[in-house]
Design a protein around this motif. Structure first.
Motif, PDB file in Angstrom:
ATOM      1  N   LYS A  86       0.831  -1.194   0.000  1.00  0.00           N
ATOM      2  CA  LYS A  86       0.000   0.000   0.000  1.00  0.00           C
ATOM      3  C   LYS A  86       0.870   1.249   0.000  1.00  0.00           C
ATOM      4  O   LYS A  86       1.956   1.268   0.578  1.00  0.00           O
ATOM      5  CB  LYS A  86      -0.921   0.010   1.215  1.00  0.00           C
ATOM      6  N   VAL A  87       0.376   2.277  -0.620  1.00  0.00           N
ATOM      7  CA  VAL A  87       1.090   3.558  -0.669  1.00  0.00           C
ATOM      8  C   VAL A  87       0.580   4.400   0.492  1.00  0.00           C
ATOM      9  O   VAL A  87      -0.445   5.078   0.388  1.00  0.00           O
ATOM     10  CB  VAL A  87       0.866   4.267  -2.013  1.00  0.00           C
ATOM     11  N   VAL A  88       1.298   4.335   1.616  1.00  0.00           N
ATOM     12  CA  VAL A  88       0.843   5.036   2.817  1.00  0.00           C
ATOM     13  C   VAL A  88       1.895   5.999   3.370  1.00  0.00           C
ATOM     14  O   VAL A  88       1.542   7.035   3.942  1.00  0.00           O
ATOM     15  CB  VAL A  88       0.444   4.022   3.914  1.00  0.00           C
ATOM     16  N   SER A  89       3.149   5.685   3.215  1.00  0.00           N
ATOM     17  CA  SER A  89       4.188   6.559   3.784  1.00  0.00           C
ATOM     18  C   SER A  89       4.401   7.783   2.898  1.00  0.00           C
ATOM     19  O   SER A  89       4.120   7.749   1.683  1.00  0.00           O
ATOM     20  CB  SER A  89       5.497   5.785   3.933  1.00  0.00           C
ATOM     21  N   PRO A  90       4.892   8.900   3.446  1.00  0.00           N
ATOM     22  CA  PRO A  90       5.143  10.095   2.639  1.00  0.00           C
ATOM     23  C   PRO A  90       6.110   9.850   1.479  1.00  0.00           C
ATOM     24  O   PRO A  90       5.921  10.375   0.375  1.00  0.00           O
ATOM     25  CB  PRO A  90       5.706  11.093   3.649  1.00  0.00           C
ATOM     26  N   GLN A  91       7.145   9.033   1.718  1.00  0.00           N
ATOM     27  CA  GLN A  91       8.108   8.775   0.658  1.00  0.00           C
ATOM     28  C   GLN A  91       7.475   7.987  -0.479  1.00  0.00           C
ATOM     29  O   GLN A  91       7.727   8.261  -1.667  1.00  0.00           O
ATOM     30  CB  GLN A  91       9.314   8.017   1.235  1.00  0.00           C
ATOM     31  N   GLN A  92       6.625   7.009  -0.163  1.00  0.00           N
ATOM     32  CA  GLN A  92       5.926   6.261  -1.207  1.00  0.00           C
ATOM     33  C   GLN A  92       4.983   7.161  -1.999  1.00  0.00           C
ATOM     34  O   GLN A  92       4.854   7.031  -3.223  1.00  0.00           O
ATOM     35  CB  GLN A  92       5.156   5.101  -0.572  1.00  0.00           C
ATOM     36  N   LYS A  93       4.327   8.098  -1.329  1.00  0.00           N
ATOM     37  CA  LYS A  93       3.439   9.027  -2.029  1.00  0.00           C
ATOM     38  C   LYS A  93       4.223   9.978  -2.927  1.00  0.00           C
ATOM     39  O   LYS A  93       3.771  10.336  -4.016  1.00  0.00           O
ATOM     40  CB  LYS A  93       2.604   9.804  -1.015  1.00  0.00           C
ATOM     41  N   ARG A  94       5.414  10.390  -2.483  1.00  0.00           N
ATOM     42  CA  ARG A  94       6.245  11.245  -3.348  1.00  0.00           C
ATOM     43  C   ARG A  94       6.646  10.489  -4.623  1.00  0.00           C
ATOM     44  O   ARG A  94       6.630  11.051  -5.728  1.00  0.00           O
ATOM     45  CB  ARG A  94       7.491  11.684  -2.576  1.00  0.00           C
ATOM     46  N   GLU A  95       7.026   9.240  -4.469  1.00  0.00           N
ATOM     47  CA  GLU A  95       7.386   8.447  -5.650  1.00  0.00           C
ATOM     48  C   GLU A  95       6.183   8.240  -6.567  1.00  0.00           C
ATOM     49  O   GLU A  95       6.314   8.280  -7.806  1.00  0.00           O
ATOM     50  CB  GLU A  95       7.942   7.099  -5.195  1.00  0.00           C
ATOM     51  N   ALA A  96       4.987   8.048  -5.988  1.00  0.00           N
ATOM     52  CA  ALA A  96       3.787   7.884  -6.811  1.00  0.00           C
ATOM     53  C   ALA A  96       3.453   9.162  -7.564  1.00  0.00           C
ATOM     54  O   ALA A  96       3.043   9.135  -8.738  1.00  0.00           O
ATOM     55  CB  ALA A  96       2.615   7.461  -5.924  1.00  0.00           C
ATOM     56  N   VAL A  97       3.639  10.323  -6.936  1.00  0.00           N
ATOM     57  CA  VAL A  97       3.411  11.600  -7.603  1.00  0.00           C
ATOM     58  C   VAL A  97       4.375  11.765  -8.775  1.00  0.00           C
ATOM     59  O   VAL A  97       4.000  12.243  -9.867  1.00  0.00           O
ATOM     60  CB  VAL A  97       3.542  12.755  -6.593  1.00  0.00           C
ATOM     61  N   ALA A  98       5.630  11.365  -8.583  1.00  0.00           N
ATOM     62  CA  ALA A  98       6.597  11.470  -9.681  1.00  0.00           C
ATOM     63  C   ALA A  98       6.207  10.579 -10.860  1.00  0.00           C
ATOM     64  O   ALA A  98       6.356  10.965 -12.035  1.00  0.00           O
ATOM     65  CB  ALA A  98       7.989  11.106  -9.168  1.00  0.00           C
ATOM     66  N   VAL A  99       5.681   9.376 -10.559  1.00  0.00           N
ATOM     67  CA  VAL A  99       5.247   8.474 -11.633  1.00  0.00           C
ATOM     68  C   VAL A  99       4.042   9.050 -12.383  1.00  0.00           C
ATOM     69  O   VAL A  99       3.968   9.012 -13.624  1.00  0.00           O
ATOM     70  CB  VAL A  99       4.917   7.088 -11.042  1.00  0.00           C
ATOM     71  N   LEU A 100       3.087   9.633 -11.669  1.00  0.00           N
ATOM     72  CA  LEU A 100       1.911  10.229 -12.317  1.00  0.00           C
ATOM     73  C   LEU A 100       2.303  11.405 -13.202  1.00  0.00           C
ATOM     74  O   LEU A 100       1.779  11.576 -14.307  1.00  0.00           O
ATOM     75  CB  LEU A 100       0.900  10.666 -11.252  1.00  0.00           C
ATOM     76  N   LYS A 101       3.213  12.238 -12.726  1.00  0.00           N
ATOM     77  CA  LYS A 101       3.640  13.391 -13.509  1.00  0.00           C
ATOM     78  C   LYS A 101       4.390  12.955 -14.772  1.00  0.00           C
ATOM     79  O   LYS A 101       4.251  13.573 -15.836  1.00  0.00           O
ATOM     80  CB  LYS A 101       4.531  14.297 -12.661  1.00  0.00           C
ATOM     81  N   ALA A 102       5.170  11.882 -14.664  1.00  0.00           N
ATOM     82  CA  ALA A 102       5.961  11.454 -15.829  1.00  0.00           C
ATOM     83  C   ALA A 102       5.129  10.690 -16.850  1.00  0.00           C
ATOM     84  O   ALA A 102       5.284  10.892 -18.061  1.00  0.00           O
ATOM     85  CB  ALA A 102       7.141  10.597 -15.348  1.00  0.00           C
ATOM     86  N   ASN A 103       4.236   9.810 -16.380  1.00  0.00           N
ATOM     87  CA  ASN A 103       3.497   8.941 -17.302  1.00  0.00           C
ATOM     88  C   ASN A 103       2.172   9.537 -17.775  1.00  0.00           C
ATOM     89  O   ASN A 103       1.757   9.303 -18.909  1.00  0.00           O
ATOM     90  CB  ASN A 103       3.246   7.583 -16.635  1.00  0.00           C
ATOM     91  N   TRP A 104       1.501  10.296 -16.929  1.00  0.00           N
ATOM     92  CA  TRP A 104       0.171  10.793 -17.254  1.00  0.00           C
ATOM     93  C   TRP A 104       0.136  12.287 -17.560  1.00  0.00           C
ATOM     94  O   TRP A 104      -0.926  12.821 -17.862  1.00  0.00           O
ATOM     95  CB  TRP A 104      -0.801  10.472 -16.106  1.00  0.00           C
ATOM     96  N   GLN A 105       1.267  12.941 -17.418  1.00  0.00           N
ATOM     97  CA  GLN A 105       1.367  14.359 -17.750  1.00  0.00           C
ATOM     98  C   GLN A 105       0.364  15.195 -16.952  1.00  0.00           C
ATOM     99  O   GLN A 105      -0.274  16.116 -17.458  1.00  0.00           O
ATOM    100  CB  GLN A 105       1.141  14.577 -19.252  1.00  0.00           C
ATOM    101  N   LEU A 106       0.223  14.893 -15.679  1.00  0.00           N
ATOM    102  CA  LEU A 106      -0.679  15.652 -14.804  1.00  0.00           C
ATOM    103  C   LEU A 106       0.108  16.720 -14.063  1.00  0.00           C
ATOM    104  O   LEU A 106       1.331  16.640 -13.898  1.00  0.00           O
ATOM    105  CB  LEU A 106      -1.355  14.715 -13.801  1.00  0.00           C
ATOM    106  N   SER A 107      -0.623  17.725 -13.619  1.00  0.00           N
ATOM    107  CA  SER A 107       0.019  18.793 -12.854  1.00  0.00           C
ATOM    108  C   SER A 107       0.380  18.288 -11.451  1.00  0.00           C
ATOM    109  O   SER A 107      -0.164  17.284 -10.965  1.00  0.00           O
ATOM    110  CB  SER A 107      -0.903  20.006 -12.746  1.00  0.00           C
ATOM    111  N   GLU A 108       1.267  19.037 -10.845  1.00  0.00           N
ATOM    112  CA  GLU A 108       1.709  18.639  -9.506  1.00  0.00           C
ATOM    113  C   GLU A 108       0.576  18.712  -8.498  1.00  0.00           C
ATOM    114  O   GLU A 108       0.421  17.837  -7.637  1.00  0.00           O
ATOM    115  CB  GLU A 108       2.882  19.529  -9.070  1.00  0.00           C
ATOM    116  N   ARG A 109      -0.235  19.748  -8.573  1.00  0.00           N
ATOM    117  CA  ARG A 109      -1.341  19.899  -7.633  1.00  0.00           C
ATOM    118  C   ARG A 109      -2.368  18.784  -7.808  1.00  0.00           C
ATOM    119  O   ARG A 109      -2.917  18.268  -6.837  1.00  0.00           O
ATOM    120  CB  ARG A 109      -1.997  21.279  -7.806  1.00  0.00           C
ATOM    121  N   ARG A 110      -2.639  18.424  -9.076  1.00  0.00           N
ATOM    122  CA  ARG A 110      -3.586  17.354  -9.339  1.00  0.00           C
ATOM    123  C   ARG A 110      -3.062  16.017  -8.816  1.00  0.00           C
ATOM    124  O   ARG A 110      -3.806  15.225  -8.216  1.00  0.00           O
ATOM    125  CB  ARG A 110      -3.836  17.256 -10.846  1.00  0.00           C
ATOM    126  N   CYS A 111      -1.790  15.740  -8.996  1.00  0.00           N
ATOM    127  CA  CYS A 111      -1.208  14.494  -8.487  1.00  0.00           C
ATOM    128  C   CYS A 111      -1.233  14.442  -6.955  1.00  0.00           C
ATOM    129  O   CYS A 111      -1.506  13.390  -6.362  1.00  0.00           O
ATOM    130  CB  CYS A 111       0.232  14.343  -8.985  1.00  0.00           C
TER     131      CYS A 111
END
Length: 367
Positions: A86-111
Motif C-alpha cells: 500500500k502507498v501510505v508513507s510520505p516517501q511512497q506518495k512522493r514516488e507515486a506523484v513522480a510516476v503520475l507526472k511522468a506517465n500521465w502528464q498531470l500537474s503537480e497539484r492534481r497528483c
C-alpha cells in the motif's frame, strides 16, 4: 552490594553482554557497576560459554528440523498470498506523484490531490540530525551516573556545555533508552507525624545512624553516617566490620580536629548510641544526645533521607571485594557528593550557601 541476583540471572546478564549489548548500558539498565560485571564474568565466564554452546546446538537442530518439514510449505503459501504494498508513507506518495507526472502528464497539484498529500510534504527536504554529539554526551554522563535521571543529567550538561533545553534532553534521554528503573518502596500505613524542625545554624545539630551491607565473600560491614541537619553535608562516613561506642567517640574526636562539635546529636536507640562510653564522651564534650522514639524513624528524617540516597547511589552500585575497597569507594562517593552539593549551593542564593561558608568557623553555644 547485597546478593540481589541469583547465579542464573548473572549468567543471563553475561549472555546479554556477549550478544553485543554494551557493558555500560547493561550496567545502567540492571543497576550494578561495571566492576561487578567483570567480577561476575571472571567467576561465571566458563560456565556461561559451555551452557551457551549446548543451547546453541539444540537450537540449530530444532531450526533445521522445522525448515526441513515446513519451510517449503510456508514459503509457497507466502508467495501465493503476496500482494502489492500500500502507498501510505510520505516517501511512497512522493514516488507515486513522480510516476503520475511522468506517465500521465498531470500537474503537480492534481497528483497531490489524487495521492492525498500536501505540496509542503511533497517538497519537504529532510534535515540532518544534529543531536549526535549531545546524545553521545548524555549517554556518557548516564554511564558515569547510573542512577541519575534526565533532570540531573540536564544539570550536569548546564555546568559543562552551557544552555541546553531540558525538553530536548528529555527527548534524547528516553530515545536512547536510558530511563532508570524505579525501585519500589514498601508502603507504610498512615501514622501521626511529628514535625522535625530545621536548625538555624550550621554545626548546631548533627544526625548519626548505621547502614549495613555485605562484601563479596558474605562478610557484613557497617557504615556510620554523620550528617549536618542544616547543610545536609556528609560530615563523615566510617566503615568497618564492627563499630563500638568507644570507636564512635574516637571518630567524633577526629572530626572535631577539622570543625567544631555540634550542640546536639540526634540518634536512635541502637546499642552503640545508648552505651556508657558514648554517654561519657558526650558529657565530657558538652554535647547533648537527642534520642528519637522507638519505631519513629521520621523523627530522624535527615539521616534517613541520606541513608536512602547513600544506598541507592553507592552501596547498590558496587560489589566490594575487600574492606579496603569499600572504604576507598565510599569515601570517594562522599567527597564527590560534597563537592557537587557545594558547587550547587554556590550557584543558588539560599540560606545553606552561607552555612557552607561558615560551617567550619561557627562555634555553637553549649547547652
Amino acid at each position: 552490594m547485597k546478593k540481589r541476583f541469583t547465579e542464573e540471572q548473572i549468567i543471563g546478564f553475561l549472555k546479554e553482554a556477549d550478544s553485543g549489548l554494551p557493558v555500560v548500558e547493561l550496567c545502567r539498565k540492571l543497576g550494578f557497576s561495571d566492576a561487578s560485571y567483570y567480577k561476575w564474568k571472571a567467576k561465571y565466564g566458563g560456565m556461561d560459554v559451555s551452557e551457551a554452546k549446548r543451547l546453541k546446538a539444540l537450537e540449530n537442530e530444532n531450526s533445521q528440523a522445522q525448515a526441513f518439514t515446513g519451510g517449503c510449505v510456508a514459503r509457497q503459501c507466502s508467495s501465493e498470498r503476496r500482494r502489492l504494498p500500500k502507498v501510505v508513507s510520505p516517501q511512497q506518495k512522493r514516488e507515486a506523484v513522480a510516476v503520475l507526472k511522468a506517465n500521465w502528464q498531470l500537474s503537480e497539484r492534481r497528483c497531490c490531490g489524487l495521492m492525498n498529500i500536501s505540496t509542503s510534504v511533497l517538497r519537504y527536504q529532510a534535515r540532518g540530525d544534529n543531536n549526535a554529539a549531545l546524545t553521545e554526551r548524555i549517554t556518557t554522563l548516564a554511564g558515569q551516573r547510573r542512577r541519575f535521571g534526565y533532570r540531573r543529567i540536564h544539570v550536569l550538561l548546564l555546568r559543562r556545555a552551557g544552555w541546553v533545553n531540558v525538553k530536548r534532553v528529555y527527548r534524547l534521554y528516553f530515545k536512547a533508552g536510558l530511563s532508570v528503573r524505579r525501585r519500589l518502596r514498601k508502603r507504610i500505613g498512615m501514622t501521626e507525624r511529628l514535625p522535625l524542625l530545621l536548625p538555624e545554624q550550621a554545626n548546631y545539630a548533627w544526625s548519626m545512624d548505621f547502614v549495613h551491607d555485605r562484601l563479596a565473600d558474605g562478610r557484613r560491614i557497617r557504615c556510620l553516617n554523620i550528617v549536618d541537619d542544616f547543610t545536609k553535608e556528609s560530615v563523615a562516613i566510617e566503615v568497618d566490620t564492627s563499630i563500638s561506642g568507644l570507636r564512635l567517640g574516637r571518630v567524633l574526636d577526629k572530626v572535631a580536629q577539622e570543625r567544631p562539635l555540634p550542640t546536639m546529636i540526634r540518634v536512635d536507640h541502637g546499642p552503640e548510641f545508648t552505651s556508657l562510653a558514648l554517654d561519657a564522651w558526650a558529657a565530657g564534650r558538652g554535647v547533648k544526645l537527642a534520642f528519637t522514639q522507638p519505631g519513629k524513624p521520621t523523627q530522624n528524617a535527615y539521616i534517613e533521607s541520606f541513608n536512602g540516597r547513600f544506598r541507592d547511589e553507592c552501596l547498590n552500585d558496587h560489589l566490594f571485594s575487600t574492606l579496603h575497597e569499600a572504604r576507598y569507594r565510599i569515601e570517594a562517593w562522599r567527597a564527590q557528593r560534597t563537592q557537587r552539593r557545594t558547587a550547587q549551593l554556590q550557584r543558588q542564593e539560599s540560606p545553606p550557601k552561607t552555612a557552607y561558608q561558615t560551617a567550619k568557623s561557627y562555634i555553637p553555644p553549649r547547652l
